[in-house]
Design a protein around this motif. Structure first.
Motif, PDB file in Angstrom:
ATOM      1  N   TRP A   9       0.836  -1.220   0.000  1.00  0.00           N
ATOM      2  CA  TRP A   9       0.000   0.000   0.000  1.00  0.00           C
ATOM      3  C   TRP A   9       0.861   1.257   0.000  1.00  0.00           C
ATOM      4  CZ3 TRP A   9      -4.728   0.628  -1.666  1.00  0.00           C
ATOM      5  CH2 TRP A   9      -5.546  -0.498  -1.765  1.00  0.00           C
ATOM      6  N   TRP A  16      -3.515   6.134  -5.036  1.00  0.00           N
ATOM      7  CA  TRP A  16      -4.828   6.177  -4.356  1.00  0.00           C
ATOM      8  C   TRP A  16      -5.177   7.624  -3.988  1.00  0.00           C
ATOM      9  CZ3 TRP A  16      -8.274   2.201  -4.033  1.00  0.00           C
ATOM     10  CH2 TRP A  16      -9.410   2.436  -3.276  1.00  0.00           C
ATOM     11  N   ALA A  50      -7.984   1.859   8.609  1.00  0.00           N
ATOM     12  CA  ALA A  50      -7.590   1.681   7.194  1.00  0.00           C
ATOM     13  C   ALA A  50      -8.015   2.917   6.413  1.00  0.00           C
ATOM     14  CB  ALA A  50      -8.200   0.403   6.617  1.00  0.00           C
ATOM     15  N   GLY A  52      -6.619   5.073   4.555  1.00  0.00           N
ATOM     16  CA  GLY A  52      -6.133   5.374   3.215  1.00  0.00           C
ATOM     17  C   GLY A  52      -5.694   6.827   3.112  1.00  0.00           C
ATOM     18  N   GLN A  56     -12.752   9.407   3.163  1.00  0.00           N
ATOM     19  CA  GLN A  56     -13.894   9.322   4.095  1.00  0.00           C
ATOM     20  C   GLN A  56     -13.569  10.000   5.430  1.00  0.00           C
ATOM     21  OE1 GLN A  56     -12.058   6.358   3.447  1.00  0.00           O
ATOM     22  NE2 GLN A  56     -11.049   6.904   5.326  1.00  0.00           N
ATOM     23  N   ASP A  74      -3.851   3.701   9.696  1.00  0.00           N
ATOM     24  CA  ASP A  74      -3.640   2.846   8.515  1.00  0.00           C
ATOM     25  C   ASP A  74      -2.324   2.106   8.714  1.00  0.00           C
ATOM     26  OD1 ASP A  74      -4.949   2.878   5.441  1.00  0.00           O
ATOM     27  OD2 ASP A  74      -2.890   2.120   5.553  1.00  0.00           O
ATOM     28  N   ILE A  75      -2.228   0.961   8.068  1.00  0.00           N
ATOM     29  CA  ILE A  75      -1.001   0.156   8.190  1.00  0.00           C
ATOM     30  C   ILE A  75       0.119   0.735   7.330  1.00  0.00           C
ATOM     31  CG2 ILE A  75      -1.418  -1.495   6.310  1.00  0.00           C
ATOM     32  CD1 ILE A  75      -0.698  -3.697   8.381  1.00  0.00           C
ATOM     33  N   ASP A 101      -1.981  -1.327  12.646  1.00  0.00           N
ATOM     34  CA  ASP A 101      -2.641  -2.479  12.026  1.00  0.00           C
ATOM     35  C   ASP A 101      -4.029  -2.603  12.666  1.00  0.00           C
ATOM     36  OD1 ASP A 101      -3.535  -4.992  11.299  1.00  0.00           O
ATOM     37  OD2 ASP A 101      -1.604  -5.986  11.658  1.00  0.00           O
ATOM     38  N   ALA A 102      -5.055  -2.621  11.846  1.00  0.00           N
ATOM     39  CA  ALA A 102      -6.435  -2.677  12.366  1.00  0.00           C
ATOM     40  C   ALA A 102      -6.699  -3.964  13.146  1.00  0.00           C
ATOM     41  CB  ALA A 102      -7.417  -2.557  11.207  1.00  0.00           C
ATOM     42  N   GLN A 103      -5.817  -4.948  13.029  1.00  0.00           N
ATOM     43  CA  GLN A 103      -6.028  -6.220  13.736  1.00  0.00           C
ATOM     44  C   GLN A 103      -5.439  -6.196  15.143  1.00  0.00           C
ATOM     45  OE1 GLN A 103      -5.446  -9.282  10.124  1.00  0.00           O
ATOM     46  NE2 GLN A 103      -4.015  -7.612  10.192  1.00  0.00           N
ATOM     47  N   ARG A 118     -13.737   1.886   5.849  1.00  0.00           N
ATOM     48  CA  ARG A 118     -14.227   1.840   4.463  1.00  0.00           C
ATOM     49  C   ARG A 118     -13.233   1.071   3.600  1.00  0.00           C
ATOM     50  NH1 ARG A 118     -15.247   7.203   0.733  1.00  0.00           N
ATOM     51  NH2 ARG A 118     -13.099   6.794   0.101  1.00  0.00           N
ATOM     52  N   LEU A 119     -13.669  -0.064   3.095  1.00  0.00           N
ATOM     53  CA  LEU A 119     -12.877  -0.906   2.175  1.00  0.00           C
ATOM     54  C   LEU A 119     -11.509  -1.295   2.735  1.00  0.00           C
ATOM     55  CD1 LEU A 119     -13.782   0.509  -1.364  1.00  0.00           C
ATOM     56  CD2 LEU A 119     -14.872  -1.285  -0.031  1.00  0.00           C
TER      57      LEU A 119
HETATM   58  C1  LIG Z   1      -8.844   0.110  -0.633  1.00  0.00           C
HETATM   59  S1  LIG Z   1      -7.885   1.134   0.426  1.00  0.00           S
HETATM   60  C2  LIG Z   1      -9.177   2.042   1.242  1.00  0.00           C
HETATM   61  C3  LIG Z   1      -8.684   3.330   1.844  1.00  0.00           C
HETATM   62  C4  LIG Z   1      -9.773   4.244   2.385  1.00  0.00           C
HETATM   63  N1  LIG Z   1     -10.454   3.677   3.515  1.00  0.00           N
HETATM   64  C5  LIG Z   1     -10.764   4.566   1.311  1.00  0.00           C
HETATM   65  O1  LIG Z   1     -11.866   4.001   1.290  1.00  0.00           O
HETATM   66  O2  LIG Z   1     -10.430   5.424   0.469  1.00  0.00           O
HETATM   67  C6  LIG Z   1      -7.407  -0.036   1.669  1.00  0.00           C
HETATM   68  C7  LIG Z   1      -6.591   0.550   2.793  1.00  0.00           C
HETATM   69  O3  LIG Z   1      -6.490  -0.446   3.826  1.00  0.00           O
HETATM   70  C8  LIG Z   1      -5.207  -0.353   4.404  1.00  0.00           C
HETATM   71  N2  LIG Z   1      -4.943  -1.609   5.117  1.00  0.00           N
HETATM   72  C9  LIG Z   1      -4.775  -2.837   4.582  1.00  0.00           C
HETATM   73  N3  LIG Z   1      -4.599  -3.758   5.560  1.00  0.00           N
HETATM   74  C10 LIG Z   1      -4.657  -3.075   6.731  1.00  0.00           C
HETATM   75  C11 LIG Z   1      -4.540  -3.461   8.105  1.00  0.00           C
HETATM   76  N4  LIG Z   1      -4.330  -4.739   8.471  1.00  0.00           N
HETATM   77  N5  LIG Z   1      -4.630  -2.492   9.046  1.00  0.00           N
HETATM   78  C12 LIG Z   1      -4.824  -1.201   8.702  1.00  0.00           C
HETATM   79  N6  LIG Z   1      -4.936  -0.783   7.421  1.00  0.00           N
HETATM   80  C13 LIG Z   1      -4.868  -1.712   6.453  1.00  0.00           C
HETATM   81  C14 LIG Z   1      -4.311  -0.055   3.221  1.00  0.00           C
HETATM   82  O4  LIG Z   1      -3.052   0.456   3.608  1.00  0.00           O
HETATM   83  C15 LIG Z   1      -5.167   0.933   2.436  1.00  0.00           C
HETATM   84  O5  LIG Z   1      -4.917   2.252   2.835  1.00  0.00           O
END
Ligand SMILES: C[S@@+](CC[C@H](N)C(=O)[O-])C[C@H]1O[C@@H](n2cnc3c(N)ncnc32)[C@H](O)[C@@H]1O
Length: 279
Positions: A9, A16, A50, A52, A56, A74-75, A101-103, A118-119
């Motif tokens: 990412w 993005w 997350a 991004g 949002q 965000d990660i 990390d969201a986990q 979101r996503l």
């Molecule tokens: C599809 S983008 C969506 C970004 C934003 N939420 C949006 O809708 O515009 C996915 C995002 O999830 C983040 N991401 C992926 N795995 C993650 C995790 N385990 N913890 C936190 N963020 C994560 C990525 O770095 C990326 O910024």
């Protein structure tokens, strides 16, 4: 694994962020539904997971107003840098940022009125851990909302891109679409609702939201994915440059079928999961 996700990412961060206007338009209605389900009030404290490039985050920060507060995490450090810049440019001062990390458990326990994602949730290898961390971050009575991709049959652009990309890598047939951490990992019927219930949430609902992606043509969509669609970019990354170009050409050709004289419209189905941490 999480390091690999963060690096991937990081590489897609600039793309993005640059595509924020297109992403904003694509997800406008879905984001409005997400905000409504979060039941945000002025002054609310919100955790945006997350986050991004912060598209949002900006909507959330505006909804809670200057007396509210948003923590955007965000990660990927690079994408979060873009979020910081974008939020600054929007003149908002009620957002803090943290690479996380969201986990993993959140430092501030039981303190958010809403946790939103979101996503991002479907990209977590361990969504149960992400839902548990969000549960602990919420105050009792607080709201959890997440948007994820729905079934591959209703997301034919993504399904097509995955199929063509995997074919070019020689990986076809070796994987279920619902693979953990993949774009469709939470798309199987009932999966998101079950995970929310198992994590202890109440008032669990999952609704389907149509989010068609409208662009001038298939080439514009491929440009978007090439610069910002990390999961597809990463499938093709091991190919040499000519083989990769051939794959992108095939992807574009396969996506032409969503074009019409009035433009290009790629169908997308999102699932909006909403729930409450019981009081
Ligand atoms: C599809 S983008 C969506 C970004 C934003 N939420 C949006 O809708 O515009 C996915 C995002 O999830 C983040 N991401 C992926 N795995 C993650 C995790 N385990 N913890 C936190 N963020 C994560 C990525 O770095 C990326 O910024």
């Amino acid at each position: 694994m999480t390091d690999a996700v963060a690096s991937a990412w990081d590489r897609a961060a600039e793309g993005w962020s640059r595509n924020t206007p297109a992403v904003h338009a694509w997800l406008r209605q879905a984001t409005a539904a997400m905000l409504a389900q979060a039941r945000l009030q002025a002054g609310a404290r919100v955790l945006d997971l997350a986050a991004g490039a912060g598209d949002q985050t900006r909507d959330i920060a505006q909804a809670v107003g200057p007396t509210g507060a948003v923590l955007a995490t965000d990660i990927s450090p690079k994408i979060l840098d873009f979020a910081r810049r974008n939020i600054e440019e929007a003149g908002l001062t009620n957002v803090r940022f943290a690479v996380a990390d969201a986990q993993q458990p959140v430092h501030e326990q039981a303190s958010f009125d809403a946790v939103m994602c979101r996503l991002g949730l479907m990209l977590c290898m361990n969504p149960a851990a992400a839902l548990a961390a969000a549960f602990d971050a919420l105050r009792p009575g607080g709201r959890y909302v997440a948007l994820v991709f729905g079934d591959p049959a209703n997301n034919p652009c993504i399904a097509t891109m995955m199929k063509v990309a995997r074919k070019h890598r020689g990986l076809e047939g070796s994987n279920s679409p619902y693979v953990d951490g993949g774009l469709f990992s939470l798309a199987a019927p009932g999966r998101l609702a079950s995970l929310l219930i198992e994590a202890g949430y109440a008032e669990v609902t999952v609704e389907s939201i149509a989010a068609p992606f409208e662009l001038p043509d298939a080439a514009a969509y491929v440009d978007f994915v090439r610069s910002s669609g990390s999961p597809i970019i990463e499938i093709l990354a091991p190919l040499d440059a000519p083989a990769r170009e051939a794959a992108w050409r095939d992807i574009e050709e396969a996506l032409q079928r969503f074009g019409s004289p009035s433009g290009w419209c790629g169908p997308n189905e999102l699932l909006l999961g909403s729930a409450t941490r019981p009081a």
